[in-house]
Scaffold this motif. Structure first.
Motif, PDB file in Angstrom:
ATOM      1  N   GLN A 173      10.769   2.280   7.293  1.00 41.06           N
ATOM      2  CA  GLN A 173      12.125   1.887   7.673  1.00 41.06           C
ATOM      3  C   GLN A 173      12.515   0.554   7.026  1.00 41.06           C
ATOM      4  O   GLN A 173      13.640   0.375   6.561  1.00 41.06           O
ATOM      5  CB  GLN A 173      12.237   1.784   9.207  1.00 41.06           C
ATOM      6  CG  GLN A 173      12.059   3.105   9.932  1.00 41.06           C
ATOM      7  CD  GLN A 173      13.113   4.118   9.538  1.00 41.06           C
ATOM      8  OE1 GLN A 173      14.311   3.850   9.579  1.00 41.06           O
ATOM      9  NE2 GLN A 173      12.654   5.298   9.126  1.00 41.06           N
ATOM     10  N   THR A 174      11.561  -0.379   6.996  1.00 37.66           N
ATOM     11  CA  THR A 174      11.833  -1.695   6.392  1.00 37.66           C
ATOM     12  C   THR A 174      12.092  -1.565   4.888  1.00 37.66           C
ATOM     13  O   THR A 174      13.040  -2.146   4.355  1.00 37.66           O
ATOM     14  CB  THR A 174      10.650  -2.642   6.647  1.00 37.66           C
ATOM     15  OG1 THR A 174      10.439  -2.787   8.052  1.00 37.66           O
ATOM     16  CG2 THR A 174      10.920  -4.025   6.042  1.00 37.66           C
ATOM     17  N   LEU A 175      11.228  -0.811   4.210  1.00 41.36           N
ATOM     18  CA  LEU A 175      11.380  -0.652   2.763  1.00 41.36           C
ATOM     19  C   LEU A 175      12.662   0.094   2.413  1.00 41.36           C
ATOM     20  O   LEU A 175      13.324  -0.218   1.413  1.00 41.36           O
ATOM     21  CB  LEU A 175      10.165   0.073   2.189  1.00 41.36           C
ATOM     22  CG  LEU A 175       8.842  -0.694   2.230  1.00 41.36           C
ATOM     23  CD1 LEU A 175       7.687   0.199   1.800  1.00 41.36           C
ATOM     24  CD2 LEU A 175       8.907  -1.943   1.346  1.00 41.36           C
ATOM     25  N   GLU A 176      13.031   1.066   3.224  1.00 41.62           N
ATOM     26  CA  GLU A 176      14.293   1.774   2.976  1.00 41.62           C
ATOM     27  C   GLU A 176      15.476   0.832   3.184  1.00 41.62           C
ATOM     28  O   GLU A 176      16.423   0.810   2.386  1.00 41.62           O
ATOM     29  CB  GLU A 176      14.415   2.981   3.908  1.00 41.62           C
ATOM     30  CG  GLU A 176      15.693   3.791   3.663  1.00 41.62           C
ATOM     31  CD  GLU A 176      15.862   4.929   4.638  1.00 41.62           C
ATOM     32  OE1 GLU A 176      16.832   5.702   4.468  1.00 41.62           O
ATOM     33  OE2 GLU A 176      15.047   5.058   5.588  1.00 41.62           O
ATOM     34  N   PHE A 186      13.853  -0.608  -1.364  1.00 41.17           N
ATOM     35  CA  PHE A 186      12.650  -0.306  -2.138  1.00 41.17           C
ATOM     36  C   PHE A 186      12.242   1.164  -2.003  1.00 41.17           C
ATOM     37  O   PHE A 186      11.442   1.664  -2.779  1.00 41.17           O
ATOM     38  CB  PHE A 186      11.493  -1.210  -1.710  1.00 41.17           C
ATOM     39  CG  PHE A 186      11.692  -2.645  -2.125  1.00 41.17           C
ATOM     40  CD1 PHE A 186      11.405  -3.051  -3.416  1.00 41.17           C
ATOM     41  CD2 PHE A 186      12.194  -3.580  -1.239  1.00 41.17           C
ATOM     42  CE1 PHE A 186      11.603  -4.365  -3.819  1.00 41.17           C
ATOM     43  CE2 PHE A 186      12.396  -4.897  -1.619  1.00 41.17           C
ATOM     44  CZ  PHE A 186      12.105  -5.289  -2.922  1.00 41.17           C
ATOM     45  N   LEU A 187      12.799   1.847  -1.006  1.00 45.22           N
ATOM     46  CA  LEU A 187      12.657   3.285  -0.866  1.00 45.22           C
ATOM     47  C   LEU A 187      14.037   3.899  -0.675  1.00 45.22           C
ATOM     48  O   LEU A 187      14.924   3.271  -0.089  1.00 45.22           O
ATOM     49  CB  LEU A 187      11.768   3.655   0.335  1.00 45.22           C
ATOM     50  CG  LEU A 187      10.267   3.399   0.247  1.00 45.22           C
ATOM     51  CD1 LEU A 187       9.593   3.862   1.534  1.00 45.22           C
ATOM     52  CD2 LEU A 187       9.643   4.091  -0.955  1.00 45.22           C
ATOM     53  N   GLN A 231       0.831  -1.204   0.000  1.00 47.09           N
ATOM     54  CA  GLN A 231       0.000   0.000   0.000  1.00 47.09           C
ATOM     55  C   GLN A 231       0.868   1.256   0.000  1.00 47.09           C
ATOM     56  O   GLN A 231       0.588   2.229  -0.705  1.00 47.09           O
ATOM     57  CB  GLN A 231      -0.910   0.017   1.246  1.00 47.09           C
ATOM     58  CG  GLN A 231      -2.123  -0.888   1.152  1.00 47.09           C
ATOM     59  CD  GLN A 231      -2.940  -0.843   2.442  1.00 47.09           C
ATOM     60  OE1 GLN A 231      -2.526  -0.243   3.427  1.00 47.09           O
ATOM     61  NE2 GLN A 231      -4.078  -1.497   2.428  1.00 47.09           N
ATOM     62  N   LEU A 232       1.918   1.209   0.783  1.00 47.38           N
ATOM     63  CA  LEU A 232       2.779   2.380   0.882  1.00 47.38           C
ATOM     64  C   LEU A 232       3.525   2.627  -0.425  1.00 47.38           C
ATOM     65  O   LEU A 232       3.651   3.765  -0.881  1.00 47.38           O
ATOM     66  CB  LEU A 232       3.754   2.194   2.048  1.00 47.38           C
ATOM     67  CG  LEU A 232       4.444   3.452   2.539  1.00 47.38           C
ATOM     68  CD1 LEU A 232       4.570   3.432   4.053  1.00 47.38           C
ATOM     69  CD2 LEU A 232       5.819   3.566   1.918  1.00 47.38           C
ATOM     70  N   LEU A 233       4.013   1.553  -1.055  1.00 49.32           N
ATOM     71  CA  LEU A 233       4.697   1.716  -2.341  1.00 49.32           C
ATOM     72  C   LEU A 233       3.747   2.268  -3.401  1.00 49.32           C
ATOM     73  O   LEU A 233       4.148   3.082  -4.247  1.00 49.32           O
ATOM     74  CB  LEU A 233       5.273   0.374  -2.807  1.00 49.32           C
ATOM     75  CG  LEU A 233       6.457  -0.176  -2.018  1.00 49.32           C
ATOM     76  CD1 LEU A 233       6.853  -1.558  -2.541  1.00 49.32           C
ATOM     77  CD2 LEU A 233       7.658   0.758  -2.091  1.00 49.32           C
ATOM     78  N   LEU A 234       2.487   1.842  -3.349  1.00 48.35           N
ATOM     79  CA  LEU A 234       1.509   2.311  -4.330  1.00 48.35           C
ATOM     80  C   LEU A 234       1.133   3.770  -4.132  1.00 48.35           C
ATOM     81  O   LEU A 234       0.494   4.366  -5.006  1.00 48.35           O
ATOM     82  CB  LEU A 234       0.248   1.437  -4.273  1.00 48.35           C
ATOM     83  CG  LEU A 234       0.409   0.000  -4.800  1.00 48.35           C
ATOM     84  CD1 LEU A 234      -0.835  -0.827  -4.495  1.00 48.35           C
ATOM     85  CD2 LEU A 234       0.686   0.017  -6.293  1.00 48.35           C
ATOM     86  N   ALA A 235       1.517   4.352  -3.000  1.00 45.98           N
ATOM     87  CA  ALA A 235       1.238   5.772  -2.775  1.00 45.98           C
ATOM     88  C   ALA A 235       2.068   6.661  -3.693  1.00 45.98           C
ATOM     89  O   ALA A 235       1.697   7.807  -3.960  1.00 45.98           O
ATOM     90  CB  ALA A 235       1.510   6.139  -1.314  1.00 45.98           C
TER      91      ALA A 235
END
Length: 262
Positions: A52-55, A59-60, A19-23
């Motif tokens: 924090q996990t995606l970074e 992925f971020l 969901q966060l990536l789709l933002a």
């Protein structure tokens, strides 16, 4: 509908991460954490852990100067890995349809198999009266402008292994008769980066051909349009060449040729 019903097997953490990536979108390429939190439906502490996990996983990416986030290279890598796993015909079919519509000319994709080229996709222009080749048609590479372009990334040793005799096979009118003459034509095509074949294989039909590159920078295929005239009209030549070149660059990018994709 099945997708309108709740799924009891959802993984909440994965769902929140996606969901966060789709933002992120064309309108939201760089977002602060506060902006991200406003765009997603999750508690602030949860959103913080997800970011924090995606970074951490790439992925971020965080811009330390502006304290904003944007999609990282691992998101792009996933996309390129998937798209480059598809074959040229799969990714190229919609592109040659667009090229047909913009150029008003029939368009083709072809690959090389030894001394033959094989048409792997084609679309006809509206009202085209040219006798079209069909998907799967084979032609000798040395007889066509598409075939010449397919030969542009092989070495001299590979070329001579492909054509061991100084005299080329066949007697099609207009084709080169000698191996050395073909080699010189191919080198000129390579330096130019494209071929405009004016009645080269078939009188009254010209073509504009550009190479398609794979992720290793090799010529994976060629894309062409067929112009029903002895010569490509001078008034349209630059526009048509540009349209074929852009289509070739697009498919090359889909195949993972990053310099073209960028």
């Amino acid at each position: 509908m099945a997708d309108a019903q709740p799924c009891k097997y959802l993984i909440p953490g994965l769902e929140r991460g996606l969901q966060l990536l789709l933002a992120f979108s064309e309108q939201h390429q760089d977002l602060t954490f506060a902006e991200l939190h406003r765009l997603v439906d999750m508690p602030k502490a949860t959103a913080y852990r997800v970011v924090q996990t995606l970074e951490h996983m790439g992925f971020l990416e965080r811009n330390a100067r502006t304290n904003t986030f944007r999609l990282g290279m691992n998101v792009l890598r996933l996309g390129f890995e998937y798209i480059s796993s598809l074959d040229v015909a799969q990714v190229g079919q919609p592109v040659i349809e667009q090229l047909r519509d913009s150029s008003q000319c029939s368009s083709h994709l072809a690959i090389r198999d030894g001394r033959d080229l094989i048409y792997i996709a084609r679309v006809s222009a509206a009202g085209a009266r040219i006798n079209q080749v069909s998907v799967g048609t084979r032609l000798p590479v040395h007889c066509t402008s598409l075939g010449r372009m397919l030969l542009t990334d092989i070495s001299r040793a590979e070329f001579e292994a492909l054509f061991p005799d100084e005299r080329l096979p066949g007697n099609t009118p207009g084709q080169p008769r000698e191996r050395e003459a073909l080699w010189q034509m191919v080198q000129a095509d390579r330096a130019r980066g494209f071929v405009v074949g004016e009645s080269f294989f078939r009188p009254g039909i010209s073509s504009i051909v550009y190479p398609i590159y794979d992720r290793d920078g090799r010529v994976a295929a060629v894309i062409s349009i067929m112009v029903p005239s002895d010569e490509v009209p001078k008034s349209d030549r630059e526009r048509l060449q540009n349209e074929v070149r852009l289509a070739a660059d697009k498919i090359s990018g889909f195949l993972g040729h990053l310099s073209q994709a960028s």
